[in-house]
Design a protein around this motif. Structure first.
Motif, PDB file in Angstrom:
ATOM      1  N   ASN A   1       7.109  15.285   5.797  1.00 59.97           N
ATOM      2  CA  ASN A   1       7.728  14.832   7.047  1.00 59.97           C
ATOM      3  C   ASN A   1       6.726  14.081   7.916  1.00 59.97           C
ATOM      4  OD1 ASN A   1      10.309  15.762   6.536  1.00 59.97           O
ATOM      5  ND2 ASN A   1       9.954  17.749   7.497  1.00 59.97           N
ATOM      6  N   ALA A   2       5.482  14.555   7.974  1.00 60.35           N
ATOM      7  CA  ALA A   2       4.444  13.876   8.756  1.00 60.35           C
ATOM      8  C   ALA A   2       4.159  12.497   8.170  1.00 60.35           C
ATOM      9  CB  ALA A   2       3.179  14.720   8.792  1.00 60.35           C
ATOM     10  N   TYR A   3       4.118  12.411   6.848  1.00 58.64           N
ATOM     11  CA  TYR A   3       3.900  11.121   6.178  1.00 58.64           C
ATOM     12  C   TYR A   3       5.047  10.154   6.495  1.00 58.64           C
ATOM     13  CZ  TYR A   3       3.600   7.720   2.381  1.00 58.64           C
ATOM     14  OH  TYR A   3       3.541   6.564   1.654  1.00 58.64           O
ATOM     15  N   TRP A   4       6.265  10.650   6.390  1.00 60.23           N
ATOM     16  CA  TRP A   4       7.436   9.806   6.647  1.00 60.23           C
ATOM     17  C   TRP A   4       7.464   9.346   8.108  1.00 60.23           C
ATOM     18  CZ3 TRP A   4      10.440   6.786   4.205  1.00 60.23           C
ATOM     19  CH2 TRP A   4      11.644   6.374   4.755  1.00 60.23           C
ATOM     20  N   GLN A   5       7.160  10.219   9.038  1.00 63.75           N
ATOM     21  CA  GLN A   5       7.144   9.856  10.460  1.00 63.75           C
ATOM     22  C   GLN A   5       6.063   8.809  10.747  1.00 63.75           C
ATOM     23  OE1 GLN A   5       6.797  13.509  12.619  1.00 63.75           O
ATOM     24  NE2 GLN A   5       8.942  14.074  12.306  1.00 63.75           N
ATOM     25  N   ALA A   6       4.898   8.954  10.130  1.00 63.75           N
ATOM     26  CA  ALA A   6       3.829   7.967  10.314  1.00 63.75           C
ATOM     27  C   ALA A   6       4.257   6.613   9.752  1.00 63.75           C
ATOM     28  CB  ALA A   6       2.551   8.449   9.641  1.00 63.75           C
TER      29      ALA A   6
ATOM     30  N   LEU B   1       2.276  -9.779   8.895  1.00 56.50           N
ATOM     31  CA  LEU B   1       2.650  -8.375   9.108  1.00 56.50           C
ATOM     32  C   LEU B   1       2.928  -7.664   7.789  1.00 56.50           C
ATOM     33  CD1 LEU B   1       4.939  -8.589  12.267  1.00 56.50           C
ATOM     34  CD2 LEU B   1       2.562  -7.797  12.127  1.00 56.50           C
ATOM     35  N   THR B   2       3.444  -8.373   6.800  1.00 52.41           N
ATOM     36  CA  THR B   2       3.692  -7.778   5.480  1.00 52.41           C
ATOM     37  C   THR B   2       2.380  -7.360   4.829  1.00 52.41           C
ATOM     38  OG1 THR B   2       5.692  -9.101   5.213  1.00 52.41           O
ATOM     39  CG2 THR B   2       4.729  -8.160   3.214  1.00 52.41           C
ATOM     40  N   PHE B   3       1.379  -8.239   4.863  1.00 51.59           N
ATOM     41  CA  PHE B   3       0.072  -7.894   4.302  1.00 51.59           C
ATOM     42  C   PHE B   3      -0.586  -6.760   5.094  1.00 51.59           C
ATOM     43  CE2 PHE B   3       0.412 -12.109   2.323  1.00 51.59           C
ATOM     44  CZ  PHE B   3       0.102 -11.754   1.011  1.00 51.59           C
ATOM     45  N   TYR B   4      -0.439  -6.786   6.410  1.00 49.55           N
ATOM     46  CA  TYR B   4      -0.983  -5.722   7.248  1.00 49.55           C
ATOM     47  C   TYR B   4      -0.321  -4.386   6.900  1.00 49.55           C
ATOM     48  CZ  TYR B   4      -2.325  -3.061  11.381  1.00 49.55           C
ATOM     49  OH  TYR B   4      -2.812  -2.100  12.212  1.00 49.55           O
ATOM     50  N   TYR B   5       0.998  -4.391   6.716  1.00 50.13           N
ATOM     51  CA  TYR B   5       1.709  -3.167   6.345  1.00 50.13           C
ATOM     52  C   TYR B   5       1.204  -2.631   5.009  1.00 50.13           C
ATOM     53  CZ  TYR B   5       5.326   0.007   4.773  1.00 50.13           C
ATOM     54  OH  TYR B   5       5.982   1.119   4.296  1.00 50.13           O
ATOM     55  N   ALA B   6       1.017  -3.518   4.043  1.00 52.01           N
ATOM     56  CA  ALA B   6       0.535  -3.084   2.728  1.00 52.01           C
ATOM     57  C   ALA B   6      -0.841  -2.415   2.847  1.00 52.01           C
ATOM     58  CB  ALA B   6       0.471  -4.267   1.774  1.00 52.01           C
ATOM     59  N   LYS B   7      -1.711  -2.991   3.669  1.00 49.40           N
ATOM     60  CA  LYS B   7      -3.036  -2.408   3.873  1.00 49.40           C
ATOM     61  C   LYS B   7      -2.932  -1.047   4.554  1.00 49.40           C
ATOM     62  CE  LYS B   7      -7.348  -3.134   6.324  1.00 49.40           C
ATOM     63  NZ  LYS B   7      -8.015  -3.863   7.362  1.00 49.40           N
ATOM     64  N   LYS B   8      -2.146  -0.971   5.635  1.00 51.17           N
ATOM     65  CA  LYS B   8      -2.030   0.279   6.398  1.00 51.17           C
ATOM     66  C   LYS B   8      -1.322   1.379   5.600  1.00 51.17           C
ATOM     67  CE  LYS B   8      -3.304   0.815  10.079  1.00 51.17           C
ATOM     68  NZ  LYS B   8      -4.616   1.295  10.539  1.00 51.17           N
ATOM     69  N   ILE B   9      -0.320   1.018   4.807  1.00 52.24           N
ATOM     70  CA  ILE B   9       0.383   2.046   4.042  1.00 52.24           C
ATOM     71  C   ILE B   9      -0.519   2.569   2.932  1.00 52.24           C
ATOM     72  CG2 ILE B   9       1.601   0.680   2.288  1.00 52.24           C
ATOM     73  CD1 ILE B   9       3.111   3.537   4.337  1.00 52.24           C
ATOM     74  N   GLY B  10      -1.413   1.709   2.417  1.00 46.96           N
ATOM     75  CA  GLY B  10      -2.401   2.172   1.448  1.00 46.96           C
ATOM     76  C   GLY B  10      -3.332   3.200   2.069  1.00 46.96           C
ATOM     77  N   GLN B  11      -3.763   2.951   3.312  1.00 45.48           N
ATOM     78  CA  GLN B  11      -4.604   3.905   4.023  1.00 45.48           C
ATOM     79  C   GLN B  11      -3.844   5.203   4.290  1.00 45.48           C
ATOM     80  OE1 GLN B  11      -5.740   1.759   7.539  1.00 45.48           O
ATOM     81  NE2 GLN B  11      -7.334   0.580   6.477  1.00 45.48           N
ATOM     82  N   LEU B  12      -2.584   5.067   4.662  1.00 46.23           N
ATOM     83  CA  LEU B  12      -1.755   6.242   4.921  1.00 46.23           C
ATOM     84  C   LEU B  12      -1.563   7.063   3.641  1.00 46.23           C
ATOM     85  CD1 LEU B  12      -0.275   7.327   7.451  1.00 46.23           C
ATOM     86  CD2 LEU B  12       1.775   6.213   6.609  1.00 46.23           C
ATOM     87  N   ASP B  13      -1.345   6.382   2.519  1.00 47.81           N
ATOM     88  CA  ASP B  13      -1.204   7.072   1.238  1.00 47.81           C
ATOM     89  C   ASP B  13      -2.464   7.868   0.899  1.00 47.81           C
ATOM     90  OD1 ASP B  13       1.313   6.004   0.937  1.00 47.81           O
ATOM     91  OD2 ASP B  13       0.735   4.531  -0.592  1.00 47.81           O
TER      92      ASP B  13
ATOM     93  N   GLY C   1      -2.900  11.850   0.547  1.00 41.11           N
ATOM     94  CA  GLY C   1      -3.115  12.218  -0.843  1.00 41.11           C
ATOM     95  C   GLY C   1      -2.009  11.822  -1.784  1.00 41.11           C
ATOM     96  N   VAL C   2      -1.310  10.744  -1.493  1.00 43.51           N
ATOM     97  CA  VAL C   2      -0.230  10.294  -2.378  1.00 43.51           C
ATOM     98  C   VAL C   2      -0.510   8.915  -2.961  1.00 43.51           C
ATOM     99  CG1 VAL C   2       1.559  11.699  -1.301  1.00 43.51           C
ATOM    100  CG2 VAL C   2       1.109   9.406  -0.431  1.00 43.51           C
ATOM    101  N   ASP C   3      -1.783   8.499  -2.910  1.00 35.69           N
ATOM    102  CA  ASP C   3      -2.114   7.186  -3.471  1.00 35.69           C
ATOM    103  C   ASP C   3      -2.044   7.242  -4.991  1.00 35.69           C
ATOM    104  OD1 ASP C   3      -4.276   8.917  -3.427  1.00 35.69           O
ATOM    105  OD2 ASP C   3      -5.743   7.297  -3.446  1.00 35.69           O
ATOM    106  N   GLU C   4      -1.975   6.086  -5.607  1.00 35.34           N
ATOM    107  CA  GLU C   4      -1.767   6.006  -7.048  1.00 35.34           C
ATOM    108  C   GLU C   4      -3.059   5.994  -7.849  1.00 35.34           C
ATOM    109  OE1 GLU C   4       0.777   2.711  -7.827  1.00 35.34           O
ATOM    110  OE2 GLU C   4       2.366   3.488  -6.555  1.00 35.34           O
ATOM    111  N   GLU C   5      -4.188   6.125  -7.183  1.00 34.54           N
ATOM    112  CA  GLU C   5      -5.464   6.096  -7.901  1.00 34.54           C
ATOM    113  C   GLU C   5      -5.829   7.423  -8.478  1.00 34.54           C
ATOM    114  OE1 GLU C   5      -8.247   4.466  -5.143  1.00 34.54           O
ATOM    115  OE2 GLU C   5      -7.227   2.562  -5.089  1.00 34.54           O
TER     116      GLU C   5
END
Length: 87
Positions: free
Chosen positions: A9-14, A67-79, A83-87
């Motif tokens: 829920n915290a991840y989704w809200q962020a 903004l699309t590229f910025y979102y991709a960068k920020k969502i990677g940081q959020l992941d 702890g839900v990143d794909e690495e």
């Protein structure tokens, strides 16, 4: 790694907060600069084109791509943060 319900829920809200902020920026640029402030911006010319016209025709699309590229960068940081990143 799966998330517990509270962390999910915290991840989704962020994520939703990030999306809403970016949509607000895009709305301000697309609607504000090309409709509301067009007369003010048309007093400035870039390359022979009035700035209000430029925002209406090109500016909001450029901002959307940025903004699309910025979102991709920020969502990677959020992941990574949650702890839900794909690495």
């Amino acid at each position: 790694m799966s998330l517990n319900r509270e962390k999910a829920n915290a991840y989704w809200q962020a994520n939703i907060r990030l999306v809403l902020k970016l949509l607000m920026i895009w709305f301000i640029v697309a609607f504000g600069c090309s409709i509301i402030f067009v007369d003010l911006l048309n007093t400035i010319q870039i390359g022979g084109y009035k700035l209000g016209f430029w925002f209406a025709q090109q500016g909001s699309m450029y901002v959307f791509v940025i903004l699309t590229f910025y979102y991709a960068k920020k969502i990677g940081q959020l992941d990574r943060e949650f702890g839900v990143d794909e690495e």
